[in-house]
Design a protein around this motif. Sequence first.
Motif, PDB file in Angstrom:
ATOM      1  N   UNK A  91     -16.746  -1.211  50.561  1.00  0.00           N
ATOM      2  CA  UNK A  91     -16.446  -0.688  49.227  1.00  0.00           C
ATOM      3  C   UNK A  91     -14.994  -0.218  49.130  1.00  0.00           C
ATOM      4  N   UNK A  92     -14.473  -0.309  47.920  1.00  0.00           N
ATOM      5  CA  UNK A  92     -13.162   0.234  47.571  1.00  0.00           C
ATOM      6  C   UNK A  92     -13.387   1.205  46.424  1.00  0.00           C
ATOM      7  N   UNK A  93     -12.977   2.450  46.600  1.00  0.00           N
ATOM      8  CA  UNK A  93     -13.105   3.433  45.527  1.00  0.00           C
ATOM      9  C   UNK A  93     -11.704   3.763  45.031  1.00  0.00           C
ATOM     10  N   UNK A  94     -11.483   3.552  43.741  1.00  0.00           N
ATOM     11  CA  UNK A  94     -10.164   3.755  43.142  1.00  0.00           C
ATOM     12  C   UNK A  94     -10.165   5.001  42.284  1.00  0.00           C
ATOM     13  N   UNK A  95      -9.088   5.754  42.351  1.00  0.00           N
ATOM     14  CA  UNK A  95      -8.945   6.958  41.538  1.00  0.00           C
ATOM     15  C   UNK A  95      -8.853   6.559  40.069  1.00  0.00           C
ATOM     16  N   UNK A  96      -9.844   6.964  39.280  1.00  0.00           N
ATOM     17  CA  UNK A  96      -9.900   6.522  37.880  1.00  0.00           C
ATOM     18  C   UNK A  96      -8.755   7.083  37.035  1.00  0.00           C
ATOM     19  N   UNK A  97      -8.042   8.061  37.566  1.00  0.00           N
ATOM     20  CA  UNK A  97      -6.921   8.649  36.826  1.00  0.00           C
ATOM     21  C   UNK A  97      -5.603   7.920  37.058  1.00  0.00           C
ATOM     22  N   UNK A  98      -5.633   6.898  37.909  1.00  0.00           N
ATOM     23  CA  UNK A  98      -4.423   6.112  38.176  1.00  0.00           C
ATOM     24  C   UNK A  98      -4.290   4.987  37.143  1.00  0.00           C
ATOM     25  N   UNK A  99      -3.077   4.487  36.980  1.00  0.00           N
ATOM     26  CA  UNK A  99      -2.845   3.370  36.063  1.00  0.00           C
ATOM     27  C   UNK A  99      -3.396   2.081  36.664  1.00  0.00           C
ATOM     28  N   UNK A 100      -3.591   1.082  35.823  1.00  0.00           N
ATOM     29  CA  UNK A 100      -4.034  -0.229  36.285  1.00  0.00           C
ATOM     30  C   UNK A 100      -3.054  -0.778  37.320  1.00  0.00           C
ATOM     31  N   UNK A 101      -1.762  -0.642  37.021  1.00  0.00           N
ATOM     32  CA  UNK A 101      -0.731  -1.167  37.922  1.00  0.00           C
ATOM     33  C   UNK A 101      -0.835  -0.534  39.307  1.00  0.00           C
ATOM     34  N   UNK A 102      -1.024   0.775  39.316  1.00  0.00           N
ATOM     35  CA  UNK A 102      -1.088   1.465  40.606  1.00  0.00           C
ATOM     36  C   UNK A 102      -2.393   1.138  41.340  1.00  0.00           C
ATOM     37  N   UNK A 185       6.818  -0.199  37.837  1.00  0.00           N
ATOM     38  CA  UNK A 185       8.262  -0.442  37.924  1.00  0.00           C
ATOM     39  C   UNK A 185       8.792   0.027  39.281  1.00  0.00           C
ATOM     40  N   UNK A 186       8.166   1.058  39.848  1.00  0.00           N
ATOM     41  CA  UNK A 186       8.564   1.520  41.185  1.00  0.00           C
ATOM     42  C   UNK A 186       8.344   0.418  42.210  1.00  0.00           C
ATOM     43  N   UNK A 187       7.191  -0.261  42.131  1.00  0.00           N
ATOM     44  CA  UNK A 187       6.895  -1.363  43.053  1.00  0.00           C
ATOM     45  C   UNK A 187       7.883  -2.513  42.860  1.00  0.00           C
TER      46      UNK A 187
END
Length: 202
Positions: A91-102, A185-187
């Motif tokens: 499983x991969x759990x992603x922080x829902x408060x992050x942007x799609x890009x991040x 944009x940072x990436x």
Amino acid sequence: TDKNKANEINNRIENIAENLLNDILKNDKSIEYIKDNDIAVPIVGISNHFGFKNFDGDFSNLSNNLSQYRNDSGMIAINSDFKKIYGSDKILILNKNETLEHSRFTIAHELGHYLFDFNETKQYTYTDFYRTEETYKDDKEKRASRFAASLLMPKKLFVEQYKKLKDLTYYEKVDKLSEKFVVSTTAINLRIEELKELGLLW
């Protein structure tokens, strides 16, 4: 020199990521690109290809004894016990408060850990948490982030797209590339610097 050695290692990571991407997209026809965007790497489909199920999580509501993880962008976890609960042992759990890009970068970063750091013949379980500010804290984190950048922004494609924007200002180029590759944009800024170090951009 140290710089030559670093470039050699980074080139190897670049090649691994690019060969892997080409092989998966060639052989797994179930993976779909983002609608109206055939440049952005379909990273969710690629994670599914490896058997991962992706979930959104609210890291801000963790209990006090887990407070150290509140600023994490996501996590990867492998355990055969998960199959009964999640339908997959990965499983991969992603922080829902992050942007799609991040979040897309987080998936790619954690796949890097899975491919380089997890040994399924010797390990029963594996867990890794990703926090952006710790990207360059040690060699494993650097490798995972370089792999993520190479996977999401393949060098040949990135250079082609960058050169097409030759009449724009630097900042306009960064914004356009961010839209095309669906990364922050940072990436994009970091990717430009990485490819300059390899002599592919100037």
